[in-house]
Design a protein around this motif. Structure first.
Motif, PDB file in Angstrom:
ATOM      1  N   TYR A 193      -7.489  -4.205 -15.013  1.00 58.62           N
ATOM      2  CA  TYR A 193      -7.484  -4.387 -13.572  1.00 58.62           C
ATOM      3  C   TYR A 193      -8.691  -5.206 -13.115  1.00 58.62           C
ATOM      4  O   TYR A 193      -9.292  -4.929 -12.090  1.00 58.62           O
ATOM      5  N   ALA A 194      -9.069  -6.214 -13.925  1.00 60.45           N
ATOM      6  CA  ALA A 194     -10.327  -6.905 -13.646  1.00 60.45           C
ATOM      7  C   ALA A 194     -10.116  -8.295 -13.045  1.00 60.45           C
ATOM      8  O   ALA A 194      -9.238  -9.033 -13.470  1.00 60.45           O
ATOM      9  N   PRO A 195     -10.958  -8.669 -12.072  1.00 58.48           N
ATOM     10  CA  PRO A 195     -10.951 -10.057 -11.596  1.00 58.48           C
ATOM     11  C   PRO A 195     -11.562 -10.956 -12.673  1.00 58.48           C
ATOM     12  O   PRO A 195     -12.143 -10.466 -13.636  1.00 58.48           O
ATOM     13  N   ARG A 196     -11.442 -12.279 -12.512  1.00 56.38           N
ATOM     14  CA  ARG A 196     -12.057 -13.201 -13.469  1.00 56.38           C
ATOM     15  C   ARG A 196     -13.570 -13.199 -13.319  1.00 56.38           C
ATOM     16  O   ARG A 196     -14.316 -13.384 -14.269  1.00 56.38           O
ATOM     17  N   THR A 197     -14.003 -13.049 -12.079  1.00 56.45           N
ATOM     18  CA  THR A 197     -15.431 -13.091 -11.770  1.00 56.45           C
ATOM     19  C   THR A 197     -16.096 -11.786 -12.217  1.00 56.45           C
ATOM     20  O   THR A 197     -15.568 -10.716 -11.969  1.00 56.45           O
ATOM     21  N   PRO A 198     -17.289 -11.877 -12.865  1.00 55.93           N
ATOM     22  CA  PRO A 198     -18.015 -10.651 -13.216  1.00 55.93           C
ATOM     23  C   PRO A 198     -18.229  -9.782 -11.978  1.00 55.93           C
ATOM     24  O   PRO A 198     -18.538 -10.301 -10.901  1.00 55.93           O
ATOM     25  N   LEU A 199     -18.031  -8.486 -12.150  1.00 50.78           N
ATOM     26  CA  LEU A 199     -18.085  -7.575 -11.006  1.00 50.78           C
ATOM     27  C   LEU A 199     -19.016  -6.422 -11.329  1.00 50.78           C
ATOM     28  O   LEU A 199     -19.016  -5.918 -12.446  1.00 50.78           O
ATOM     29  N   GLU A 200     -19.844  -6.037 -10.370  1.00 53.29           N
ATOM     30  CA  GLU A 200     -20.642  -4.830 -10.563  1.00 53.29           C
ATOM     31  C   GLU A 200     -20.496  -3.905  -9.378  1.00 53.29           C
ATOM     32  O   GLU A 200     -20.294  -4.346  -8.245  1.00 53.29           O
ATOM     33  N   CYS A 201     -20.597  -2.593  -9.658  1.00 54.82           N
ATOM     34  CA  CYS A 201     -20.451  -1.588  -8.608  1.00 54.82           C
ATOM     35  C   CYS A 201     -21.817  -0.996  -8.306  1.00 54.82           C
ATOM     36  O   CYS A 201     -22.612  -0.759  -9.209  1.00 54.82           O
ATOM     37  N   VAL A 202     -22.070  -0.747  -7.029  1.00 60.92           N
ATOM     38  CA  VAL A 202     -23.337  -0.153  -6.628  1.00 60.92           C
ATOM     39  C   VAL A 202     -23.015   1.122  -5.857  1.00 60.92           C
ATOM     40  O   VAL A 202     -22.174   1.120  -4.960  1.00 60.92           O
ATOM     41  N   GLU A 203     -23.662   2.224  -6.248  1.00 60.89           N
ATOM     42  CA  GLU A 203     -23.302   3.522  -5.681  1.00 60.89           C
ATOM     43  C   GLU A 203     -23.654   3.633  -4.196  1.00 60.89           C
ATOM     44  O   GLU A 203     -22.877   4.087  -3.412  1.00 60.89           O
ATOM     45  N   CYS A 204     -24.861   3.220  -3.812  1.00 55.22           N
ATOM     46  CA  CYS A 204     -25.161   3.207  -2.373  1.00 55.22           C
ATOM     47  C   CYS A 204     -26.214   2.154  -2.090  1.00 55.22           C
ATOM     48  O   CYS A 204     -26.863   1.654  -3.017  1.00 55.22           O
ATOM     49  N   GLU A 205     -26.348   1.778  -0.846  1.00 57.37           N
ATOM     50  CA  GLU A 205     -27.359   0.782  -0.464  1.00 57.37           C
ATOM     51  C   GLU A 205     -27.235  -0.507  -1.276  1.00 57.37           C
ATOM     52  O   GLU A 205     -28.180  -0.944  -1.920  1.00 57.37           O
ATOM     53  N   ALA A 206     -26.076  -1.103  -1.280  1.00 56.87           N
ATOM     54  CA  ALA A 206     -25.861  -2.330  -2.054  1.00 56.87           C
ATOM     55  C   ALA A 206     -26.595  -3.522  -1.451  1.00 56.87           C
ATOM     56  O   ALA A 206     -26.819  -4.525  -2.128  1.00 56.87           O
ATOM     57  N   ALA A 207     -26.987  -3.407  -0.168  1.00 54.71           N
ATOM     58  CA  ALA A 207     -27.596  -4.554   0.504  1.00 54.71           C
ATOM     59  C   ALA A 207     -28.804  -5.082  -0.273  1.00 54.71           C
ATOM     60  O   ALA A 207     -28.972  -6.305  -0.419  1.00 54.71           O
ATOM     61  N   GLY A 208     -29.591  -4.181  -0.814  1.00 53.23           N
ATOM     62  CA  GLY A 208     -30.786  -4.585  -1.561  1.00 53.23           C
ATOM     63  C   GLY A 208     -30.403  -5.390  -2.795  1.00 53.23           C
ATOM     64  O   GLY A 208     -31.020  -6.407  -3.123  1.00 53.23           O
ATOM     65  N   ARG A 209     -29.396  -4.923  -3.495  1.00 57.99           N
ATOM     66  CA  ARG A 209     -28.921  -5.601  -4.702  1.00 57.99           C
ATOM     67  C   ARG A 209     -28.371  -6.996  -4.357  1.00 57.99           C
ATOM     68  O   ARG A 209     -28.657  -7.976  -5.043  1.00 57.99           O
ATOM     69  N   VAL A 210     -27.618  -7.053  -3.272  1.00 55.66           N
ATOM     70  CA  VAL A 210     -27.048  -8.332  -2.840  1.00 55.66           C
ATOM     71  C   VAL A 210     -28.169  -9.311  -2.530  1.00 55.66           C
ATOM     72  O   VAL A 210     -28.158 -10.468  -2.965  1.00 55.66           O
ATOM     73  N   GLU A 211     -29.170  -8.825  -1.827  1.00 61.00           N
ATOM     74  CA  GLU A 211     -30.269  -9.698  -1.444  1.00 61.00           C
ATOM     75  C   GLU A 211     -31.023 -10.205  -2.671  1.00 61.00           C
ATOM     76  O   GLU A 211     -31.354 -11.381  -2.777  1.00 61.00           O
ATOM     77  N   SER A 212     -31.254  -9.306  -3.631  1.00 58.12           N
ATOM     78  CA  SER A 212     -32.051  -9.723  -4.782  1.00 58.12           C
ATOM     79  C   SER A 212     -31.277 -10.702  -5.670  1.00 58.12           C
ATOM     80  O   SER A 212     -31.828 -11.693  -6.147  1.00 58.12           O
ATOM     81  N   LEU A 213     -29.975 -10.473  -5.873  1.00 59.32           N
ATOM     82  CA  LEU A 213     -29.185 -11.429  -6.669  1.00 59.32           C
ATOM     83  C   LEU A 213     -29.098 -12.777  -5.968  1.00 59.32           C
ATOM     84  O   LEU A 213     -29.146 -13.832  -6.604  1.00 59.32           O
ATOM     85  N   SER A 214     -28.965 -12.698  -4.654  1.00 56.50           N
ATOM     86  CA  SER A 214     -28.827 -13.919  -3.895  1.00 56.50           C
ATOM     87  C   SER A 214     -30.122 -14.732  -3.945  1.00 56.50           C
ATOM     88  O   SER A 214     -30.106 -15.963  -4.024  1.00 56.50           O
ATOM     89  N   ARG A 215     -31.260 -14.033  -3.945  1.00 54.30           N
ATOM     90  CA  ARG A 215     -32.547 -14.731  -4.061  1.00 54.30           C
ATOM     91  C   ARG A 215     -32.690 -15.426  -5.416  1.00 54.30           C
ATOM     92  O   ARG A 215     -33.364 -16.431  -5.554  1.00 54.30           O
ATOM     93  N   GLN A 216     -31.978 -14.881  -6.449  1.00 50.92           N
ATOM     94  CA  GLN A 216     -31.982 -15.554  -7.762  1.00 50.92           C
ATOM     95  C   GLN A 216     -31.077 -16.786  -7.772  1.00 50.92           C
ATOM     96  O   GLN A 216     -30.854 -17.385  -8.821  1.00 50.92           O
ATOM     97  N   GLY A 217     -30.454 -17.086  -6.624  1.00 49.93           N
ATOM     98  CA  GLY A 217     -29.637 -18.298  -6.547  1.00 49.93           C
ATOM     99  C   GLY A 217     -28.165 -18.088  -6.850  1.00 49.93           C
ATOM    100  O   GLY A 217     -27.418 -19.049  -7.014  1.00 49.93           O
ATOM    101  N   MET A 218     -27.743 -16.846  -6.992  1.00 49.41           N
ATOM    102  CA  MET A 218     -26.323 -16.602  -7.286  1.00 49.41           C
ATOM    103  C   MET A 218     -25.474 -16.700  -6.035  1.00 49.41           C
ATOM    104  O   MET A 218     -25.876 -16.253  -4.969  1.00 49.41           O
TER     105      MET A 218
END
Ligand code: TXA
Ligand code: MG
Length: 333
Positions: free
Chosen positions: A235-260
């Motif tokens: 049941y997987a998309p082609r794009t790598p996917l990760e799940c975050v239990e709570c407060e995903a905003a921090g993770r999104v911000e940090s990955l985005s700062r890495q240029g993703m």
């Protein structure tokens, strides 16, 4: 092979279209059709060669059994050697609908359908197009979800086209499916019955009918999966996917700062911080609507072409069981 796609009305399936689709099934061909859960890839369940084509078109491992679709309890009973009280009660309550019952199979079902198992999964789908197809074909229809093996299940005809165009004979386009997530699979050959795959019918609804069921395989600890073919990654998309239990905003911000470039399936009120270049899809906060939206949302993010998908997990409670199960299987790491 040219794949023909035909629009069909779910309210009143066109008789001429359904007759042609039924003929194809009887001739051993493959027809994709909408159910109330996801699109299925159908073949005559009594024709081993036709069923072999399903495995070929999907690239599906031969050890993963197929669900057989029928239109009545009587038709289901004609395919099994035992019809316990629990089956009668559950069928009465949930059919037509998103519940698959696993029962001892009769020898009229070819071994390839059940991957050599002595049991068969049966269900009566609720979508009128599915019912009309089975009636027009005049045979039970074996149908897995209409996607390449391990990929996302299709909830729209376009998703089927993207994965299987040229590999199957016909797609019946009945618009987006209502449920969006696969059926619940329940094994009735054990006492108590055992949940093999969580799905649109939640465990407590089953228990209200038949008493306690064994759901141990679906604890969040992720014990061994008893349904053959319930591969960890599925049941997987082609794009790598990760799940975050709570407060995903921090993770999104940090990955985005890495240029993703990111796609984010957000949940609830997380939207104060959206870094530029992040495609945000806000998911419904209620499980029925979330399920209906989930695969389409992942297909959309695949199509946008992001580097990674971040998913804010919904709560770890039973009403979210099937959704969390699929999200876990959609993870690449
Ligand atoms: O909602 C659905 O169930 C959709 C629509 C098209 O009906 N079908 C679907 O089929 O999701 P598929 O093949 O993608 O998944 C069927 C699941 C698999 O996990 C398979 O292992 C399990 O049902 N299954 C089928 N027959 C079984 C059997 N005899 N014993 C144990 N598990 C079985
Ligand atoms: Mg599938």
């Amino acid at each position: 092979m040219i794949t023909e796609t035909l629009r069909v009305s779910a309210e009143a399936p066109q008789a001429d279209v359904m007759a042609r689709a039924g003929e194809l099934i009887r001739a051993g061909r493959l027809v994709a059709f909408p159910t109330e859960t996801v699109y299925g890839l159908g073949a005559n369940a009594l024709d081993a060669q036709a069923v072999a084509r399903i495995f070929e078109a999907k690239g599906r491992p031969a050890n993963n059994p197929l669900i057989v679709h029928v239109t009545s309890i009587n038709a289901a009973r004609s395919l099994v050697t035992d019809w316990p009280t629990a089956a009668a009660e559950l069928a009465q309550r949930f059919w037509p609908g998103p519940l698959t019952l696993v029962l001892p199979k009769r020898s009229n079902i070819p071994d390839i359908v059940t991957a050599g198992l002595g049991t068969v999964g049966l269900r009566v789908p609720a979508n009128p197009i599915a019912g009309a197809l089975i009636e027009a074909a005049g045979v039970p229809i074996a149908a897995p979800s209409a996607n390449r093996s391990t990929r996302l299940s299709p909830t729209r005809a376009e998703h089927v086209q993207r994965d299987l165009d040229g590999g199957i004979d016909m797609i019946l386009d009945g618009g987006p499916t209502a449920g969006g997530l696969e059926s619940t699979v329940l094994d009735l050959t054990t006492t108590p019955p055992r949940l093999l795959r969580p799905g649109l019918v939640p465990p407590h609804a089953l228990e209200a009918v038949v008493g306690p069921i064994n759901r141990s395989a679906h604890s969040e600890e992720g014990a061994a999966m008893p349904a053959p073919g319930m591969l960890a990654r599925h049941y997987a998309p082609r794009t790598p996917l990760e799940c975050v239990e709570c407060e995903a905003a921090g993770r999104v911000e940090s990955l985005s700062r890495q240029g993703m470039r990111l796609g984010w399936l957000a949940f609830g009120n997380e939207l104060s911080l959206i870094p530029p270049g992040v495609t945000v899809l806000v998911m419904p906060s209620e499980p029925v609507q979330y399920a209906a939206r989930l695969y389409a949302a992942l297909h959309e993010l695949d199509a946008v072409g992001v580097d990674r998908i971040v998913v804010s997990l919904p709560p770890d409670t039973e009403t979210w069981l099937a959704i969390r199960d699929r999200l876990r299987r959609a993870m690449h790491v």
